[in-house]
Design a protein around this motif. Structure first.
Motif, PDB file in Angstrom:
ATOM      1  N   LYS A   1       0.822  -1.201   0.000  1.00 39.77           N
ATOM      2  CA  LYS A   1       0.000   0.000   0.000  1.00 39.77           C
ATOM      3  C   LYS A   1       0.861   1.257   0.000  1.00 39.77           C
ATOM      4  CE  LYS A   1      -3.887  -2.161   2.269  1.00 39.77           C
ATOM      5  NZ  LYS A   1      -4.826  -2.153   3.361  1.00 39.77           N
ATOM      6  N   GLN A   2       2.166   1.062  -0.089  1.00 41.54           N
ATOM      7  CA  GLN A   2       3.087   2.175  -0.061  1.00 41.54           C
ATOM      8  C   GLN A   2       2.884   3.055  -1.291  1.00 41.54           C
ATOM      9  OE1 GLN A   2       7.109   0.929   0.179  1.00 41.54           O
ATOM     10  NE2 GLN A   2       7.885   2.951   0.676  1.00 41.54           N
ATOM     11  N   HIS A   3       2.878   4.343  -1.066  1.00 33.95           N
ATOM     12  CA  HIS A   3       2.701   5.305  -2.152  1.00 33.95           C
ATOM     13  C   HIS A   3       3.814   5.154  -3.187  1.00 33.95           C
ATOM     14  CE1 HIS A   3       1.595   8.970  -4.190  1.00 33.95           C
ATOM     15  NE2 HIS A   3       2.816   9.438  -4.035  1.00 33.95           N
ATOM     16  N   ALA A   4       3.455   5.149  -4.431  1.00 34.88           N
ATOM     17  CA  ALA A   4       4.377   5.111  -5.574  1.00 34.88           C
ATOM     18  C   ALA A   4       5.087   3.771  -5.746  1.00 34.88           C
ATOM     19  CB  ALA A   4       5.400   6.243  -5.496  1.00 34.88           C
ATOM     20  N   SER A   5       4.626   2.709  -5.099  1.00 32.01           N
ATOM     21  CA  SER A   5       5.295   1.416  -5.275  1.00 32.01           C
ATOM     22  C   SER A   5       5.134   0.901  -6.699  1.00 32.01           C
ATOM     23  CB  SER A   5       4.793   0.393  -4.267  1.00 32.01           C
ATOM     24  OG  SER A   5       3.446   0.069  -4.502  1.00 32.01           O
ATOM     25  N   ALA A   6       4.024   1.229  -7.365  1.00 35.93           N
ATOM     26  CA  ALA A   6       3.832   0.797  -8.748  1.00 35.93           C
ATOM     27  C   ALA A   6       4.849   1.457  -9.669  1.00 35.93           C
ATOM     28  CB  ALA A   6       2.412   1.107  -9.215  1.00 35.93           C
ATOM     29  N   VAL A   7       5.134   2.729  -9.439  1.00 41.13           N
ATOM     30  CA  VAL A   7       6.123   3.427 -10.249  1.00 41.13           C
ATOM     31  C   VAL A   7       7.500   2.831 -10.002  1.00 41.13           C
ATOM     32  CG1 VAL A   7       7.300   5.638 -10.618  1.00 41.13           C
ATOM     33  CG2 VAL A   7       4.818   5.571 -10.356  1.00 41.13           C
ATOM     34  N   ARG A   8       7.823   2.559  -8.753  1.00 42.71           N
ATOM     35  CA  ARG A   8       9.115   1.970  -8.422  1.00 42.71           C
ATOM     36  C   ARG A   8       9.249   0.594  -9.082  1.00 42.71           C
ATOM     37  NH1 ARG A   8       9.119   3.417  -3.532  1.00 42.71           N
ATOM     38  NH2 ARG A   8       8.137   1.589  -2.635  1.00 42.71           N
ATOM     39  N   THR A   9       8.195  -0.198  -9.043  1.00 44.97           N
ATOM     40  CA  THR A   9       8.208  -1.515  -9.674  1.00 44.97           C
ATOM     41  C   THR A   9       8.416  -1.390 -11.180  1.00 44.97           C
ATOM     42  OG1 THR A   9       6.780  -2.412  -7.970  1.00 44.97           O
ATOM     43  CG2 THR A   9       6.863  -3.621 -10.032  1.00 44.97           C
ATOM     44  N   GLU A  10       7.725  -0.445 -11.808  1.00 44.44           N
ATOM     45  CA  GLU A  10       7.877  -0.233 -13.246  1.00 44.44           C
ATOM     46  C   GLU A  10       9.304   0.190 -13.569  1.00 44.44           C
ATOM     47  OE1 GLU A  10       6.098   3.230 -15.603  1.00 44.44           O
ATOM     48  OE2 GLU A  10       4.779   1.543 -16.114  1.00 44.44           O
ATOM     49  N   HIS A  11       9.871   1.052 -12.759  1.00 43.63           N
ATOM     50  CA  HIS A  11      11.249   1.496 -12.992  1.00 43.63           C
ATOM     51  C   HIS A  11      12.230   0.335 -12.848  1.00 43.63           C
ATOM     52  CE1 HIS A  11      10.815   6.123 -12.484  1.00 43.63           C
ATOM     53  NE2 HIS A  11       9.923   5.626 -13.309  1.00 43.63           N
ATOM     54  N   GLU A  12      12.011  -0.537 -11.882  1.00 39.62           N
ATOM     55  CA  GLU A  12      12.878  -1.714 -11.725  1.00 39.62           C
ATOM     56  C   GLU A  12      12.790  -2.599 -12.968  1.00 39.62           C
ATOM     57  OE1 GLU A  12      11.512  -3.588  -8.161  1.00 39.62           O
ATOM     58  OE2 GLU A  12      12.318  -2.019  -6.861  1.00 39.62           O
ATOM     59  N   PHE A  13      11.572  -2.807 -13.447  1.00 41.45           N
ATOM     60  CA  PHE A  13      11.339  -3.622 -14.647  1.00 41.45           C
ATOM     61  C   PHE A  13      12.035  -3.001 -15.856  1.00 41.45           C
ATOM     62  CE2 PHE A  13       8.219  -4.218 -18.269  1.00 41.45           C
ATOM     63  CZ  PHE A  13       8.686  -5.458 -18.655  1.00 41.45           C
ATOM     64  N   PHE A  14      11.793  -1.728 -16.099  1.00 39.17           N
ATOM     65  CA  PHE A  14      12.419  -1.056 -17.242  1.00 39.17           C
ATOM     66  C   PHE A  14      13.942  -1.050 -17.101  1.00 39.17           C
ATOM     67  CE2 PHE A  14       8.403   1.681 -18.152  1.00 39.17           C
ATOM     68  CZ  PHE A  14       7.842   0.646 -18.871  1.00 39.17           C
ATOM     69  N   GLY A  15      14.448  -0.913 -15.884  1.00 35.07           N
ATOM     70  CA  GLY A  15      15.891  -0.968 -15.651  1.00 35.07           C
ATOM     71  C   GLY A  15      16.475  -2.309 -16.045  1.00 35.07           C
ATOM     72  N   GLU A  16      15.768  -3.405 -15.733  1.00 34.28           N
ATOM     73  CA  GLU A  16      16.224  -4.738 -16.126  1.00 34.28           C
ATOM     74  C   GLU A  16      16.242  -4.884 -17.647  1.00 34.28           C
ATOM     75  OE1 GLU A  16      14.448  -8.130 -14.140  1.00 34.28           O
ATOM     76  OE2 GLU A  16      13.997  -6.864 -12.405  1.00 34.28           O
ATOM     77  N   VAL A  17      15.248  -4.309 -18.310  1.00 34.53           N
ATOM     78  CA  VAL A  17      15.200  -4.365 -19.775  1.00 34.53           C
ATOM     79  C   VAL A  17      16.412  -3.626 -20.349  1.00 34.53           C
ATOM     80  CG1 VAL A  17      13.920  -3.697 -21.840  1.00 34.53           C
ATOM     81  CG2 VAL A  17      12.691  -4.618 -19.860  1.00 34.53           C
ATOM     82  N   VAL A  18      16.670  -2.426 -19.845  1.00 33.60           N
ATOM     83  CA  VAL A  18      17.815  -1.652 -20.334  1.00 33.60           C
ATOM     84  C   VAL A  18      19.121  -2.394 -20.069  1.00 33.60           C
ATOM     85  CG1 VAL A  18      19.122   0.494 -20.043  1.00 33.60           C
ATOM     86  CG2 VAL A  18      16.637   0.572 -20.165  1.00 33.60           C
ATOM     87  N   ASP A  19      19.252  -2.997 -18.900  1.00 32.40           N
ATOM     88  CA  ASP A  19      20.464  -3.758 -18.583  1.00 32.40           C
ATOM     89  C   ASP A  19      20.695  -4.893 -19.574  1.00 32.40           C
ATOM     90  OD1 ASP A  19      20.922  -2.088 -16.413  1.00 32.40           O
ATOM     91  OD2 ASP A  19      20.147  -3.522 -14.939  1.00 32.40           O
ATOM     92  N   ALA A  20      19.625  -5.506 -20.052  1.00 29.70           N
ATOM     93  CA  ALA A  20      19.735  -6.603 -21.018  1.00 29.70           C
ATOM     94  C   ALA A  20      20.235  -6.118 -22.376  1.00 29.70           C
ATOM     95  CB  ALA A  20      18.389  -7.310 -21.173  1.00 29.70           C
ATOM     96  N   LEU A  21      20.190  -4.812 -22.609  1.00 27.61           N
ATOM     97  CA  LEU A  21      20.595  -4.248 -23.892  1.00 27.61           C
ATOM     98  C   LEU A  21      22.030  -3.722 -23.894  1.00 27.61           C
ATOM     99  CD1 LEU A  21      17.308  -2.282 -24.620  1.00 27.61           C
ATOM    100  CD2 LEU A  21      18.002  -4.502 -25.543  1.00 27.61           C
ATOM    101  N   THR A  22      22.734  -3.909 -22.801  1.00 26.27           N
ATOM    102  CA  THR A  22      24.105  -3.410 -22.696  1.00 26.27           C
ATOM    103  C   THR A  22      24.970  -3.955 -23.827  1.00 26.27           C
ATOM    104  OG1 THR A  22      23.899  -3.251 -20.303  1.00 26.27           O
ATOM    105  CG2 THR A  22      26.131  -3.284 -21.189  1.00 26.27           C
ATOM    106  N   GLY A  23      25.629  -3.059 -24.527  1.00 23.65           N
ATOM    107  CA  GLY A  23      26.530  -3.448 -25.597  1.00 23.65           C
ATOM    108  C   GLY A  23      25.899  -3.554 -26.972  1.00 23.65           C
ATOM    109  N   ILE A  24      24.595  -3.428 -27.061  1.00 25.05           N
ATOM    110  CA  ILE A  24      23.915  -3.490 -28.360  1.00 25.05           C
ATOM    111  C   ILE A  24      23.998  -2.111 -29.007  1.00 25.05           C
ATOM    112  CG2 ILE A  24      21.751  -3.968 -29.566  1.00 25.05           C
ATOM    113  CD1 ILE A  24      23.028  -6.399 -28.186  1.00 25.05           C
TER     114      ILE A  24
END
Length: 126
Positions: free
Chosen positions: A38-61
């Protein structure tokens, strides 16, 4: 595997990262983590973690095409431009597509990159 191109299909729950060259395809699936708090902005934090993992997978491309729903692309683009500007330089385009198979996605990306590279005056690596 050293590759020049990648295509990312994403929505807000998962992403498929396909790195490819003329003969090989390397696939990686990344799932969003849902934190039920129920923490405020946890959905945004979760989305940022997800998008961060996607970007990390693109390292070197060198060149990346992002496809998927328009809202997911928009949110991802905003995240990358604001939080990961170095990665934003590798993203050459955003295209709205539904739910293609991996083979359809690779065929779409190959066609896209041939056209993109030709327009940019860059020979497509083989």
């Amino acid at each position: 595997m050293t590759t020049f191109h990648a295509v990312v299909w994403l929505d807000h729950q998962q992403a498929k990262v396909l790195q490819f060259d003329a003969e090989h395809v390397q696939a990686e699936k990344i799932k969003s983590h849902s934190h039920h708090t129920k923490q405020h902005a946890s959905a945004v934090r979760t989305e940022h973690e997800f998008f961060g993992e996607v970007v990390d997978a693109l390292t070197g491309i060198v060149e990346v095409l992002v496809v998927g729903s328009s809202t997911a692309q928009s949110d991802f683009k905003h995240y990358v431009e604001k939080h990961r500007p170095q990665a934003a330089k590798a993203i050459v385009g955003y295209e709205t597509v539904d739910h293609p198979t991996e083979n359809q996605l690779i065929a779409f990306a190959r066609k896209y990159f041939v056209k993109h590279d030709r327009m940019a005056g860059v020979p497509t690596p083989t």
